[in-house]
Write a protein that holds these residues in place. Sequence first.
Motif, PDB file in Angstrom:
ATOM      1  N   UNK A 186      31.622  43.824  42.579  1.00  0.00           N
ATOM      2  CA  UNK A 186      32.773  44.497  43.198  1.00  0.00           C
ATOM      3  C   UNK A 186      33.260  45.685  42.390  1.00  0.00           C
ATOM      4  N   UNK A 187      32.762  45.867  41.182  1.00  0.00           N
ATOM      5  CA  UNK A 187      33.304  46.943  40.335  1.00  0.00           C
ATOM      6  C   UNK A 187      34.612  46.458  39.750  1.00  0.00           C
ATOM      7  N   UNK A 188      35.561  47.365  39.520  1.00  0.00           N
ATOM      8  CA  UNK A 188      36.796  46.948  38.842  1.00  0.00           C
ATOM      9  C   UNK A 188      37.741  46.242  39.813  1.00  0.00           C
ATOM     10  N   UNK A 189      38.057  44.976  39.491  1.00  0.00           N
ATOM     11  CA  UNK A 189      38.988  44.210  40.317  1.00  0.00           C
ATOM     12  C   UNK A 189      40.395  44.413  39.746  1.00  0.00           C
ATOM     13  N   UNK A 190      41.226  45.168  40.483  1.00  0.00           N
ATOM     14  CA  UNK A 190      42.577  45.510  39.998  1.00  0.00           C
ATOM     15  C   UNK A 190      43.460  44.270  39.868  1.00  0.00           C
ATOM     16  N   UNK A 191      43.337  43.365  40.853  1.00  0.00           N
ATOM     17  CA  UNK A 191      44.280  42.238  40.914  1.00  0.00           C
ATOM     18  C   UNK A 191      43.506  40.941  41.121  1.00  0.00           C
ATOM     19  N   UNK A 192      42.908  40.419  40.036  1.00  0.00           N
ATOM     20  CA  UNK A 192      42.093  39.187  40.170  1.00  0.00           C
ATOM     21  C   UNK A 192      42.826  38.020  40.824  1.00  0.00           C
ATOM     22  N   UNK A 193      44.090  37.745  40.466  1.00  0.00           N
ATOM     23  CA  UNK A 193      44.773  36.623  41.132  1.00  0.00           C
ATOM     24  C   UNK A 193      44.865  36.792  42.647  1.00  0.00           C
ATOM     25  N   UNK A 194      45.092  38.025  43.095  1.00  0.00           N
ATOM     26  CA  UNK A 194      45.222  38.255  44.546  1.00  0.00           C
ATOM     27  C   UNK A 194      43.884  38.023  45.232  1.00  0.00           C
ATOM     28  N   UNK A 195      42.813  38.547  44.663  1.00  0.00           N
ATOM     29  CA  UNK A 195      41.487  38.344  45.267  1.00  0.00           C
ATOM     30  C   UNK A 195      41.125  36.862  45.252  1.00  0.00           C
ATOM     31  N   UNK A 196      41.469  36.184  44.165  1.00  0.00           N
ATOM     32  CA  UNK A 196      41.171  34.733  44.063  1.00  0.00           C
ATOM     33  C   UNK A 196      41.840  33.982  45.202  1.00  0.00           C
ATOM     34  N   UNK A 197      43.099  34.296  45.481  1.00  0.00           N
ATOM     35  CA  UNK A 197      43.837  33.621  46.559  1.00  0.00           C
ATOM     36  C   UNK A 197      43.236  33.911  47.928  1.00  0.00           C
ATOM     37  N   UNK A 198      42.838  35.159  48.138  1.00  0.00           N
ATOM     38  CA  UNK A 198      42.263  35.533  49.435  1.00  0.00           C
ATOM     39  C   UNK A 198      40.939  34.796  49.671  1.00  0.00           C
ATOM     40  N   UNK A 199      40.116  34.714  48.627  1.00  0.00           N
ATOM     41  CA  UNK A 199      38.813  34.040  48.773  1.00  0.00           C
ATOM     42  C   UNK A 199      38.989  32.533  48.971  1.00  0.00           C
ATOM     43  N   UNK A 200      39.950  31.942  48.245  1.00  0.00           N
ATOM     44  CA  UNK A 200      40.147  30.483  48.352  1.00  0.00           C
ATOM     45  C   UNK A 200      40.616  30.071  49.742  1.00  0.00           C
ATOM     46  N   UNK A 201      41.165  31.032  50.490  1.00  0.00           N
ATOM     47  CA  UNK A 201      41.707  30.703  51.826  1.00  0.00           C
ATOM     48  C   UNK A 201      40.612  30.668  52.895  1.00  0.00           C
ATOM     49  N   UNK A 202      39.382  31.080  52.530  1.00  0.00           N
ATOM     50  CA  UNK A 202      38.307  31.137  53.531  1.00  0.00           C
ATOM     51  C   UNK A 202      37.641  29.764  53.651  1.00  0.00           C
ATOM     52  N   UNK A 203      37.612  29.160  54.848  1.00  0.00           N
ATOM     53  CA  UNK A 203      37.105  27.782  55.003  1.00  0.00           C
ATOM     54  C   UNK A 203      35.678  27.583  54.461  1.00  0.00           C
ATOM     55  N   UNK A 204      34.799  28.555  54.681  1.00  0.00           N
ATOM     56  CA  UNK A 204      33.403  28.371  54.255  1.00  0.00           C
ATOM     57  C   UNK A 204      33.176  28.634  52.778  1.00  0.00           C
ATOM     58  N   UNK A 205      34.217  29.087  52.084  1.00  0.00           N
ATOM     59  CA  UNK A 205      34.109  29.295  50.629  1.00  0.00           C
ATOM     60  C   UNK A 205      34.522  27.997  49.940  1.00  0.00           C
TER      61      UNK A 205
END
Length: 231
Positions: A186-205
């Motif tokens: 992804x290159x530079x992740x500005x806000x790791x906690x925010x991306x972590x929350x978004x990914x955890x919300x996906x049922x297939x993840x």
Amino acid sequence: IDMDALKRQAAARALEEVESGMRLGLGTGSTAKHFVDLLGEKVRAGVKIVGVPTSEATRAQAEACGVPLTTLDEIDRLDITIDGADEINPALDLIKGGGGALLREKIVASASARMIVIADDSKWVERLGRFPLPIEVIPFGLAATQRAMGEAFAKAGVSGQMLLRKSADGHVFVTDGGHWIIDVRLGEIEDPPRLAGLLSAIPGVVEHGLFIGLGSTAILAGAQGIRVIQR
Ligand code: DER
């Protein structure tokens, strides 16, 4: 510089935090391998500990080294997990999963009072994301899951090509948990906690390699010696 020697130095420094009676999470990867190796020597010298391995590979190594093992069904809390990382930022947020063990690693780290991250100092970065982020997915509905992942990346202001991880023999890599892994640089992740929350919300993840707020101490070995960073 011999990177493997640096990894062993970081592992040896982590061992100084281990006391008789402790219950340990045993990490996965080439740096954690040194730790388990050195821990076996301590056990033979009489130190009384038990370990919960974070992968079948670490379980096999720990058994061969004579490290007494238990599970997170026998006990529900560990004192310290010692594990490696693919990237470590100044907040001690991590990218892990290069070795494919991220699900059990995160379960074990989350059940631990402390997590000591051991690494050669090439893992220390200002911003996470140059290393491809491993995301553990269920094979069912993968295209729909990848679409949802793309939307999550867009919301977090990142993007990258999603690659289904293959084993050396060309087959799809299958984790200890029976899942697949998508790696995304992804290159530079500005806000790791925010991306972590978004990914955890996906049922297939099932889980992802962003370890947020779990690392309590980082032990980094470099040409100038060893740095210990507390969160
Ligand atoms: O897969 C993992 O999470 C490993 O801990 C990895 O992140 C570190 O592996 P290494 O110690 O071989 O670099």
